[in-house]
Design a protein around this motif. Sequence first.
Motif, PDB file in Angstrom:
ATOM      1  N   GLU A  68       0.824  -1.207   0.000  1.00 20.92           N
ATOM      2  CA  GLU A  68       0.000   0.000   0.000  1.00 20.92           C
ATOM      3  C   GLU A  68       0.852   1.249   0.000  1.00 20.92           C
ATOM      4  N   MET A  69       2.112   1.098  -0.351  1.00 17.49           N
ATOM      5  CA  MET A  69       2.998   2.234  -0.243  1.00 17.49           C
ATOM      6  C   MET A  69       2.563   3.404  -1.128  1.00 17.49           C
ATOM      7  N   HIS A  70       2.052   3.051  -2.330  1.00 17.96           N
ATOM      8  CA  HIS A  70       1.666   4.107  -3.256  1.00 17.96           C
ATOM      9  C   HIS A  70       0.211   4.485  -3.098  1.00 17.96           C
ATOM     10  N   ARG A  71      -0.439   4.186  -1.973  1.00 16.31           N
ATOM     11  CA  ARG A  71      -1.896   4.250  -1.968  1.00 16.31           C
ATOM     12  C   ARG A  71      -2.444   5.645  -2.163  1.00 16.31           C
ATOM     13  N   GLU A  72      -1.775   6.691  -1.630  1.00 16.33           N
ATOM     14  CA  GLU A  72      -2.327   8.026  -1.847  1.00 16.33           C
ATOM     15  C   GLU A  72      -2.294   8.373  -3.329  1.00 16.33           C
ATOM     16  N   ALA A  73      -1.181   8.061  -3.980  1.00 13.30           N
ATOM     17  CA  ALA A  73      -1.063   8.365  -5.405  1.00 13.30           C
ATOM     18  C   ALA A  73      -2.044   7.514  -6.201  1.00 13.30           C
ATOM     19  N   GLN A 116      10.576  -1.222   6.989  1.00 10.36           N
ATOM     20  CA  GLN A 116      11.028  -0.795   8.313  1.00 10.36           C
ATOM     21  C   GLN A 116      10.943   0.714   8.418  1.00 10.36           C
ATOM     22  N   SER A 117      10.467   1.219   9.553  1.00 11.58           N
ATOM     23  CA  SER A 117      10.460   2.668   9.799  1.00 11.58           C
ATOM     24  C   SER A 117      11.853   3.078  10.223  1.00 11.58           C
ATOM     25  N   VAL A 118      12.446   4.018   9.494  1.00 14.14           N
ATOM     26  CA  VAL A 118      13.799   4.441   9.838  1.00 14.14           C
ATOM     27  C   VAL A 118      13.776   5.734  10.643  1.00 14.14           C
ATOM     28  N   THR A 119      12.901   6.652  10.261  1.00 10.50           N
ATOM     29  CA  THR A 119      12.671   7.839  11.086  1.00 10.50           C
ATOM     30  C   THR A 119      11.153   7.983  11.165  1.00 10.50           C
ATOM     31  N   PRO A 120      10.634   8.923  11.962  1.00  7.77           N
ATOM     32  CA  PRO A 120       9.173   9.029  12.028  1.00  7.77           C
ATOM     33  C   PRO A 120       8.520   9.308  10.683  1.00  7.77           C
ATOM     34  N   ASN A 121       9.278   9.827   9.715  1.00  7.04           N
ATOM     35  CA  ASN A 121       8.669  10.130   8.427  1.00  7.04           C
ATOM     36  C   ASN A 121       9.099   9.202   7.314  1.00  7.04           C
ATOM     37  N   LEU A 122      10.224   8.514   7.483  1.00  7.42           N
ATOM     38  CA  LEU A 122      10.802   7.762   6.372  1.00  7.42           C
ATOM     39  C   LEU A 122      10.731   6.272   6.665  1.00  7.42           C
ATOM     40  N   ALA A 170      11.019   3.122  -1.026  1.00  8.99           N
ATOM     41  CA  ALA A 170      11.180   4.075   0.063  1.00  8.99           C
ATOM     42  C   ALA A 170       9.975   4.988   0.082  1.00  8.99           C
ATOM     43  N   ARG A 171       9.583   5.423   1.269  1.00  8.66           N
ATOM     44  CA  ARG A 171       8.424   6.291   1.388  1.00  8.66           C
ATOM     45  C   ARG A 171       8.713   7.367   2.416  1.00  8.66           C
ATOM     46  N   TYR A 172       8.532   8.601   2.035  1.00 13.39           N
ATOM     47  CA  TYR A 172       8.736   9.722   2.940  1.00 13.39           C
ATOM     48  C   TYR A 172       7.411  10.455   3.058  1.00 13.39           C
ATOM     49  N   SER A 173       6.875  10.583   4.250  1.00 14.41           N
ATOM     50  CA  SER A 173       5.566  11.221   4.364  1.00 14.41           C
ATOM     51  C   SER A 173       5.554  12.191   5.516  1.00 14.41           C
ATOM     52  N   THR A 174       4.913  13.328   5.296  1.00 15.39           N
ATOM     53  CA  THR A 174       4.662  14.260   6.387  1.00 15.39           C
ATOM     54  C   THR A 174       3.164  14.539   6.373  1.00 15.39           C
ATOM     55  N   ASP A 175       2.717  15.520   7.181  1.00 17.57           N
ATOM     56  CA  ASP A 175       1.297  15.835   7.188  1.00 17.57           C
ATOM     57  C   ASP A 175       0.832  16.333   5.841  1.00 17.57           C
ATOM     58  N   LYS A 176       1.726  17.017   5.133  1.00 12.10           N
ATOM     59  CA  LYS A 176       1.295  17.704   3.928  1.00 12.10           C
ATOM     60  C   LYS A 176       1.641  16.977   2.645  1.00 12.10           C
ATOM     61  N   MET A 177       2.565  16.058   2.688  1.00 11.87           N
ATOM     62  CA  MET A 177       2.971  15.441   1.427  1.00 11.87           C
ATOM     63  C   MET A 177       3.428  14.010   1.650  1.00 11.87           C
ATOM     64  N   VAL A 178       3.390  13.260   0.568  1.00 10.72           N
ATOM     65  CA  VAL A 178       3.886  11.886   0.584  1.00 10.72           C
ATOM     66  C   VAL A 178       4.706  11.698  -0.680  1.00 10.72           C
ATOM     67  N   ALA A 179       5.932  11.195  -0.528  1.00  6.54           N
ATOM     68  CA  ALA A 179       6.757  10.914  -1.710  1.00  6.54           C
ATOM     69  C   ALA A 179       7.213   9.472  -1.626  1.00  6.54           C
ATOM     70  N   LEU A 207       8.140   6.493  -9.373  1.00  5.16           N
ATOM     71  CA  LEU A 207       8.235   7.546  -8.372  1.00  5.16           C
ATOM     72  C   LEU A 207       6.879   8.211  -8.285  1.00  5.16           C
ATOM     73  N   SER A 208       6.477   8.654  -7.112  1.00  4.54           N
ATOM     74  CA  SER A 208       5.211   9.375  -7.032  1.00  4.54           C
ATOM     75  C   SER A 208       5.308  10.427  -5.947  1.00  4.54           C
ATOM     76  N   TYR A 209       4.514  11.447  -6.099  1.00  3.63           N
ATOM     77  CA  TYR A 209       4.518  12.561  -5.158  1.00  3.63           C
ATOM     78  C   TYR A 209       3.092  13.066  -5.004  1.00  3.63           C
ATOM     79  N   VAL A 210       2.615  13.190  -3.773  1.00  2.97           N
ATOM     80  CA  VAL A 210       1.265  13.670  -3.517  1.00  2.97           C
ATOM     81  C   VAL A 210       1.371  14.833  -2.555  1.00  2.97           C
ATOM     82  N   GLN A 211       0.768  15.947  -2.896  1.00  5.35           N
ATOM     83  CA  GLN A 211       0.805  17.113  -2.013  1.00  5.35           C
ATOM     84  C   GLN A 211      -0.611  17.450  -1.588  1.00  5.35           C
ATOM     85  N   LYS A 212      -0.815  17.546  -0.292  1.00  4.28           N
ATOM     86  CA  LYS A 212      -2.151  17.878   0.191  1.00  4.28           C
ATOM     87  C   LYS A 212      -2.205  19.391   0.307  1.00  4.28           C
ATOM     88  N   VAL A 213      -2.827  20.024  -0.669  1.00  6.41           N
ATOM     89  CA  VAL A 213      -2.815  21.485  -0.725  1.00  6.41           C
ATOM     90  C   VAL A 213      -3.738  22.057   0.345  1.00  6.41           C
TER      91      VAL A 213
END
Lengths: 81, 306
Positions: free
Chosen positions: B33-38, B171-177, B198-207, B219-225
Amino acid sequence: MASKGVSLKVKGKGSASKNKGSSSSSSSSDENSMCKALKDWSNWGLKKAKVIAHYGFIPLVIIIGMNSEPKPSLSQLLSPV
Amino acid sequence: MAAPTSFNTTKPTVETKEKVDYFNLPCPIPYEEMHREALMSLKPEVFEGMRFDFTKGINQKFALSHSVFMGPTEIPSQSSETIKIPTAHYEFGANYLDPKLMLLGRVLTDGRVNARVKCDLSDNLILKANAQLTSEPHMSHCMVNFDYKGKDYRSQFQLGNGALFGANYIQSVTPNLSLGGEVFWAGQHRKSGVGYAARYSTDKMVATGQVASTGIVALSYVQKVSEKVSLASDFMYNYMSRDVTASFGYDYILRQCRLRGKIDSNGCVTSFLEERLNMGLNFILSAEIDHRKKDYKFGFGLTVGE
């Protein structure tokens, strides 16, 4: 000359493999038949399981659903409303 | 007499970043489900024709569904032209949803059965099975997954018919990555592959990024405007077949409707609208215009029930 060498080598290999084949043929045939029997049984089992799943999955879901709490009635199952 | 406003001198005026506790990382998203937002924004279920779905809940846990579809279906063809055959089918489905057990079954008029099972064997171990069964021999597929969820990692083992084995780990490497890898082996086709993601996510974006030895780089990038709007973009490159696809899309989640659209580098424009007419009544419009292949698909549908 080269061809003679090649043919000798080939014959040598052939005889060696033949010896190997004859000595282990008895034990390998037992293992082969056991493997074959296992494969046949597992194929038969998988085929039967596939047929059972194909015809029985939806009735299984319906039976589990009808026995869950709160127990619904048959009219609820069949009516379109 | 004393000043009522007392300010707290111990609190710093600038909010410092919370120190990261590397032993207490959150559990990552499952690998598939890594790409699920995209995926949710860029790949809505476009269809051609008319679709009517009716879901009737009998119980809190048990529901039956009836679905009618009429429209052309595409069949794969060797030539560049698309061949469509008009089809109509009725699908009956039964769902049983329990916190510990989920059973989903669908049967079509041509005898195909689609079955999904999800069972929580224990707190951390989940068994999932997915099967498409047909009356024709050698056309049925089945896949069984065992998922193990650890404190900050997830691992999965897959078994499929035709001697298909797969395993993945994230594996979670940092709280976002979070980083993960997968390996699969297909016995029937004598193929095997390794992939990393690899997946990097914050409140506003997911890459997310994914590379596989089958030749795919995605590669995918989602920005929650804002709360209602999110934009997504996607890039896929196959270095074996030199195929590149890039797409850019939007997702508007409004009070009464959800509108998703995307435009592709293959000259394909897609739009998908789900309008909530009433409680439990949804109207769906779907359009896909492929300028390169000159294939135009329009569909409409109605969904009744939850």
